[in-house]
Scaffold this motif. Structure first.
Motif, PDB file in Angstrom:
ATOM      1  N   ALA A 324     193.865 -31.795  66.492  1.00  0.00           N
ATOM      2  CA  ALA A 324     194.498 -31.341  67.735  1.00  0.00           C
ATOM      3  C   ALA A 324     194.051 -29.935  68.117  1.00  0.00           C
ATOM      4  CB  ALA A 324     196.019 -31.382  67.584  1.00  0.00           C
ATOM      5  N   LYS A 325     193.836 -29.080  67.144  1.00  0.00           N
ATOM      6  CA  LYS A 325     193.401 -27.707  67.432  1.00  0.00           C
ATOM      7  C   LYS A 325     192.039 -27.701  68.124  1.00  0.00           C
ATOM      8  CE  LYS A 325     192.738 -23.225  65.142  1.00  0.00           C
ATOM      9  NZ  LYS A 325     192.755 -22.504  63.840  1.00  0.00           N
ATOM     10  N   ALA A 326     191.159 -28.595  67.704  1.00  0.00           N
ATOM     11  CA  ALA A 326     189.843 -28.684  68.334  1.00  0.00           C
ATOM     12  C   ALA A 326     189.953 -29.125  69.791  1.00  0.00           C
ATOM     13  CB  ALA A 326     188.958 -29.650  67.554  1.00  0.00           C
ATOM     14  N   VAL A 327     190.852 -30.063  70.060  1.00  0.00           N
ATOM     15  CA  VAL A 327     191.078 -30.519  71.437  1.00  0.00           C
ATOM     16  C   VAL A 327     191.608 -29.381  72.291  1.00  0.00           C
ATOM     17  CG1 VAL A 327     192.420 -32.093  72.890  1.00  0.00           C
ATOM     18  CG2 VAL A 327     191.436 -32.914  70.737  1.00  0.00           C
ATOM     19  N   GLU A 328     192.544 -28.637  71.753  1.00  0.00           N
ATOM     20  CA  GLU A 328     193.142 -27.516  72.497  1.00  0.00           C
ATOM     21  C   GLU A 328     192.081 -26.475  72.863  1.00  0.00           C
ATOM     22  OE1 GLU A 328     196.179 -26.111  69.917  1.00  0.00           O
ATOM     23  OE2 GLU A 328     197.434 -27.909  70.133  1.00  0.00           O
ATOM     24  N   LYS A 329     191.138 -26.245  71.957  1.00  0.00           N
ATOM     25  CA  LYS A 329     190.100 -25.251  72.231  1.00  0.00           C
ATOM     26  C   LYS A 329     189.200 -25.699  73.374  1.00  0.00           C
ATOM     27  CE  LYS A 329     186.453 -22.516  70.045  1.00  0.00           C
ATOM     28  NZ  LYS A 329     185.686 -22.246  68.813  1.00  0.00           N
ATOM     29  N   ILE A 350     191.243 -35.677  78.779  1.00  0.00           N
ATOM     30  CA  ILE A 350     191.667 -35.560  77.390  1.00  0.00           C
ATOM     31  C   ILE A 350     192.701 -36.634  77.104  1.00  0.00           C
ATOM     32  CG2 ILE A 350     192.928 -34.113  75.738  1.00  0.00           C
ATOM     33  CD1 ILE A 350     191.634 -31.705  77.155  1.00  0.00           C
ATOM     34  N   ASP A 351     192.480 -37.395  76.021  1.00  0.00           N
ATOM     35  CA  ASP A 351     193.425 -38.429  75.599  1.00  0.00           C
ATOM     36  C   ASP A 351     193.631 -38.292  74.097  1.00  0.00           C
ATOM     37  OD1 ASP A 351     194.981 -40.588  75.072  1.00  0.00           O
ATOM     38  OD2 ASP A 351     193.545 -42.117  75.714  1.00  0.00           O
ATOM     39  N   ASP A 352     194.701 -37.628  73.725  1.00  0.00           N
ATOM     40  CA  ASP A 352     194.993 -37.458  72.306  1.00  0.00           C
ATOM     41  C   ASP A 352     196.232 -38.239  71.885  1.00  0.00           C
ATOM     42  OD1 ASP A 352     196.853 -35.953  73.634  1.00  0.00           O
ATOM     43  OD2 ASP A 352     196.454 -34.085  72.552  1.00  0.00           O
ATOM     44  N   SER A 353     196.535 -39.301  72.634  1.00  0.00           N
ATOM     45  CA  SER A 353     197.711 -40.109  72.320  1.00  0.00           C
ATOM     46  C   SER A 353     197.489 -40.963  71.073  1.00  0.00           C
ATOM     47  CB  SER A 353     198.071 -40.999  73.509  1.00  0.00           C
ATOM     48  OG  SER A 353     196.980 -41.841  73.858  1.00  0.00           O
ATOM     49  N   VAL A 358     188.078 -36.411  73.803  1.00  0.00           N
ATOM     50  CA  VAL A 358     187.771 -35.642  75.001  1.00  0.00           C
ATOM     51  C   VAL A 358     186.511 -36.248  75.612  1.00  0.00           C
ATOM     52  CG1 VAL A 358     187.125 -33.387  75.945  1.00  0.00           C
ATOM     53  CG2 VAL A 358     188.753 -33.525  74.036  1.00  0.00           C
ATOM     54  N   THR A 359     186.554 -36.593  76.885  1.00  0.00           N
ATOM     55  CA  THR A 359     185.370 -37.164  77.512  1.00  0.00           C
ATOM     56  C   THR A 359     184.311 -36.072  77.696  1.00  0.00           C
ATOM     57  OG1 THR A 359     186.298 -36.786  79.705  1.00  0.00           O
ATOM     58  CG2 THR A 359     186.622 -38.953  78.754  1.00  0.00           C
ATOM     59  N   PRO A 360     183.029 -36.432  77.534  1.00  0.00           N
ATOM     60  CA  PRO A 360     181.963 -35.453  77.742  1.00  0.00           C
ATOM     61  C   PRO A 360     182.073 -34.826  79.118  1.00  0.00           C
ATOM     62  CG  PRO A 360     181.092 -37.437  76.754  1.00  0.00           C
ATOM     63  CD  PRO A 360     182.506 -37.743  77.139  1.00  0.00           C
ATOM     64  N   GLY A 379     182.600 -28.653  70.914  1.00  0.00           N
ATOM     65  CA  GLY A 379     183.110 -29.874  71.514  1.00  0.00           C
ATOM     66  C   GLY A 379     182.188 -30.349  72.618  1.00  0.00           C
ATOM     67  N   PRO A 380     182.508 -31.457  73.266  1.00  0.00           N
ATOM     68  CA  PRO A 380     181.607 -32.088  74.246  1.00  0.00           C
ATOM     69  C   PRO A 380     181.680 -31.447  75.635  1.00  0.00           C
ATOM     70  CG  PRO A 380     183.555 -33.438  73.985  1.00  0.00           C
ATOM     71  CD  PRO A 380     183.708 -32.286  73.020  1.00  0.00           C
ATOM     72  N   LEU A 381     181.444 -30.157  75.692  1.00  0.00           N
ATOM     73  CA  LEU A 381     181.477 -29.422  76.953  1.00  0.00           C
ATOM     74  C   LEU A 381     180.097 -28.815  77.219  1.00  0.00           C
ATOM     75  CD1 LEU A 381     182.900 -28.099  79.375  1.00  0.00           C
ATOM     76  CD2 LEU A 381     183.573 -26.232  77.830  1.00  0.00           C
ATOM     77  N   ALA A 382     179.548 -29.121  78.408  1.00  0.00           N
ATOM     78  CA  ALA A 382     178.208 -28.648  78.773  1.00  0.00           C
ATOM     79  C   ALA A 382     178.281 -27.802  80.034  1.00  0.00           C
ATOM     80  CB  ALA A 382     177.264 -29.830  78.975  1.00  0.00           C
ATOM     81  N   PRO A 383     178.325 -26.469  79.910  1.00  0.00           N
ATOM     82  CA  PRO A 383     178.340 -25.601  81.087  1.00  0.00           C
ATOM     83  C   PRO A 383     176.910 -25.279  81.540  1.00  0.00           C
ATOM     84  CG  PRO A 383     178.789 -24.322  79.110  1.00  0.00           C
ATOM     85  CD  PRO A 383     178.535 -25.731  78.663  1.00  0.00           C
ATOM     86  N   ILE A 384     176.650 -25.441  82.831  1.00  0.00           N
ATOM     87  CA  ILE A 384     175.305 -25.205  83.365  1.00  0.00           C
ATOM     88  C   ILE A 384     175.312 -23.972  84.255  1.00  0.00           C
ATOM     89  CG2 ILE A 384     173.431 -26.146  84.765  1.00  0.00           C
ATOM     90  CD1 ILE A 384     174.326 -28.928  83.971  1.00  0.00           C
ATOM     91  N   SER A 385     174.403 -23.034  83.930  1.00  0.00           N
ATOM     92  CA  SER A 385     174.252 -21.809  84.710  1.00  0.00           C
ATOM     93  C   SER A 385     172.812 -21.731  85.213  1.00  0.00           C
ATOM     94  CB  SER A 385     174.582 -20.591  83.843  1.00  0.00           C
ATOM     95  OG  SER A 385     174.546 -19.401  84.592  1.00  0.00           O
ATOM     96  N   VAL A 386     172.603 -21.045  86.313  1.00  0.00           N
ATOM     97  CA  VAL A 386     171.282 -20.961  86.930  1.00  0.00           C
ATOM     98  C   VAL A 386     170.644 -19.608  86.626  1.00  0.00           C
ATOM     99  CG1 VAL A 386     172.173 -20.076  89.125  1.00  0.00           C
ATOM    100  CG2 VAL A 386     169.996 -21.321  89.085  1.00  0.00           C
ATOM    101  N   PHE A 387     169.290 -19.586  86.520  1.00  0.00           N
ATOM    102  CA  PHE A 387     168.582 -18.319  86.375  1.00  0.00           C
ATOM    103  C   PHE A 387     167.356 -18.324  87.279  1.00  0.00           C
ATOM    104  CE2 PHE A 387     166.258 -20.932  83.314  1.00  0.00           C
ATOM    105  CZ  PHE A 387     164.946 -20.479  83.411  1.00  0.00           C
ATOM    106  N   GLU A 388     166.823 -17.112  87.519  1.00  0.00           N
ATOM    107  CA  GLU A 388     165.666 -16.978  88.408  1.00  0.00           C
ATOM    108  C   GLU A 388     164.374 -16.692  87.635  1.00  0.00           C
ATOM    109  OE1 GLU A 388     165.621 -17.550  91.577  1.00  0.00           O
ATOM    110  OE2 GLU A 388     167.768 -17.723  91.990  1.00  0.00           O
ATOM    111  N   THR A 389     164.395 -15.739  86.701  1.00  0.00           N
ATOM    112  CA  THR A 389     163.169 -15.318  86.014  1.00  0.00           C
ATOM    113  C   THR A 389     163.307 -15.480  84.502  1.00  0.00           C
ATOM    114  OG1 THR A 389     163.846 -13.004  85.706  1.00  0.00           O
ATOM    115  CG2 THR A 389     162.804 -13.603  87.819  1.00  0.00           C
TER     116      THR A 389
END
Length: 471
Positions: A324-329, A350-353, A358-360, A379-389
């Motif tokens: 559960a702690k991992a889900v909360e994070k 999130i379904d911890d029943s 956690v869905t990707p 965990g299955p979280l993919a944040p996408i950020s943009v860069f120029e150079t």
């Protein structure tokens, strides 16, 4: 499943026990001992006594026993993978892959035991001969995590045994059954009593005894950076050798010269293996502006094909988180990012029943001030950020106290090699989302740890260098 600990070849139970649960169902799998400080001391006694005979064996003799262990693990790979899936959650096919991967370290070090070479040095005066020999460091305390309960053990025990060391092992109390079965197979392979001793229980109690014991000459640990720092401080009192494989914060860089299809395929492997619960898993994506839309569209399409479920279900490709702690994070990281302007492109459910699922999740419009860009999510979280150079993305990728693994994708060899050179990480996958291999050094820069596991480098931390001057 084995519900006992072993010291000096004797398997035992304790009155106090620790429950172990299946994270996919929350069902009780069994109990393991809660070993005491006295048990921890008995383990050191056994390992210290066994060291005298084990270290005196020829390299061939040790190699043959380690090779026998390799063959037994291979014979029981399905059984070990089933245990792992039940206690850790990863899909069965992925668990099989971990057993095979971890067993490659056993095979490698069975061979490497025969290649611990010394050297002679030209003397500066007549009548002398100068020699260098390598000897096993002694009793090794190995402390392993829950996320790779087979590979983290074989990566530590195989080189220790090959060098001639004996081991006291504390696996995670959340995934102990894989470790206990592996050690039982080591016994069957003929590795003598006392060479490997296994205790489950309170980490502070057990490791406290091992830290205070001068006979424990080395500690090898995989886990969080915070705990690694504590271990490092405690080890100072007896000046123990240390191998620390700690936290990561892996960037995944996609330049405008990347093969987008290849980058997407490797991104799925790097990010979602074991549900993102890997120290080398990608934690943040940096995509060059000109290919941002193309990469994001294809990446989201592939993420949507992933199937979350019980690892024993044949069609599951992502299992549960460990607890559960991992889900909360993960939830906290998603909520923080959304509150600061990120957009959820897919997932976020999130379904911890029943289990810890956690869905990707893929986030767009991500900025550096978000927690997921500053801390390891695991965990299955993919944040996408943009860069120029390139200069910009190199600076952003390196702007972290961690330096375990990084990934960079470009079909221009000069660009790829520049990124490989400039990224401050111990492991860099260039057009490769899964660079780890038994014959290669695994370890990090900065606060991601000390020492290396794997290859010729991995056995050096289990050896002392002795210089002999013969007059």
């Amino acid at each position: 499943m084995i519900e006992k600990n072993v010291v000096n070849g004797q398997w035992y139970e304790t009155e106090q026990t620790i429950p172990v649960f299946n994270p996919a169902t929350k069902e009780l799998l069994g109990h393991v001992p809660s070993s005491s400080a006295d048990d921890a001391l008995r383990a050191v006694d056994a390992a210290s006594d066994a060291f005298v005979t084990w270290s005196s064996l020829t390299a061939d003799a040790r190699a043959d026993k380690i090779d026998a262990w390799y063959r037994l693990i291979n014979e029981h790979r399905d059984e070990i993978a089933d245990i792992m899936t039940r206690e850790q959650g990863k899909p069965f096919v992925e668990a099989l892959g971990e057993v095979d991967y971890g067993n490659q370290y056993v095979r490698w070090y069975a061979e490497e035991a025969r290649r611990i070479y010394g050297e002679t040095i030209p003397a500066s005066v007549p009548g002398k001969r100068l020699f260098v020999e390598k000897e096993p460091v002694g009793v090794v305390a190995a402390i392993t995590p829950w996320n790779f309960p087979a590979a983290m053990i074989t990566r530590k025990l195989a080189p220790a045994l090959a060098a001639g060391c004996t081991v006291v092992l504390k696996p995670s109390e959340e995934t102990p059954f894989t470790a206990l079965r592996l050690v039982e197979l080591a016994e069957e392979a003929g590795i003598p009593a006392g060479v490997i001793n296994v205790l489950t229980g309170d980490a502070a109690t057990i490791s406290g005894v091992w830290q205070a014991e001068r006979r424990v000459r080395k500690i090898t640990f995989t886990g969080s950076t915070a705990v690694g720092k504590l271990i490092m401080r405690q080890a100072a009192d007896t000046i123990k050798k240390l191998s620390l494989e700690l936290g990561g914060h892996a960037p995944f860089i996609v330049t405008e010269n990347a093969d987008i299809d290849k980058a997407v395929t490797q991104a799925i492997r790097s990010k979602f293996r074991n549900g993102g619960q890997a120290c080398v898993a990608t934690n943040r994506f940096y995509v060059q502006a000109s290919v941002l839309d193309a990469f994001t569209e294809k990446f989201v399409a592939e993420v949507n094909k992933l199937k979350v479920g019980n690892g024993l279900d044949a069609d599951s490709t992502i299992g549960p988180l460990i607890n559960a702690k991992a889900v909360e994070k993960v939830k906290a990281h998603i909520d923080d990012a959304v509150a600061k302007g990120a957009t959820i492109l897919t997932g976020g459910t999130i379904d911890d029943s029943v289990g810890y699922f956690v869905t990707p999740t893929v986030l767009a419009n991500v900025t550096e001030d978000m927690i997921c860009m500053q801390e390891e999510t695991f965990g299955p979280l993919a944040p996408i950020s943009v860069f120029e150079t390139l200069a910009e993305v190199i600076e952003r990728a390196n702007n972290t106290p961690y330096g375990l693994a990084a990934y960079a994708f470009s079909e221009r060899i000069d660009e790829a090699l520049l990124l490989g050179k400039k990224l401050e990480y111990g492991i860099v996958g260039l057009n490769d989302g899964a660079p780890s291999a038994a014959q290669a050094p695994f370890g990090g820069y900065k606060e991601s740890g000390l020492g290396r596991e794997g290859g010729v480098y991995g056995i050096e931390d289990y050896l002392e260098v002795k210089y002999l001057s013969l007059g």
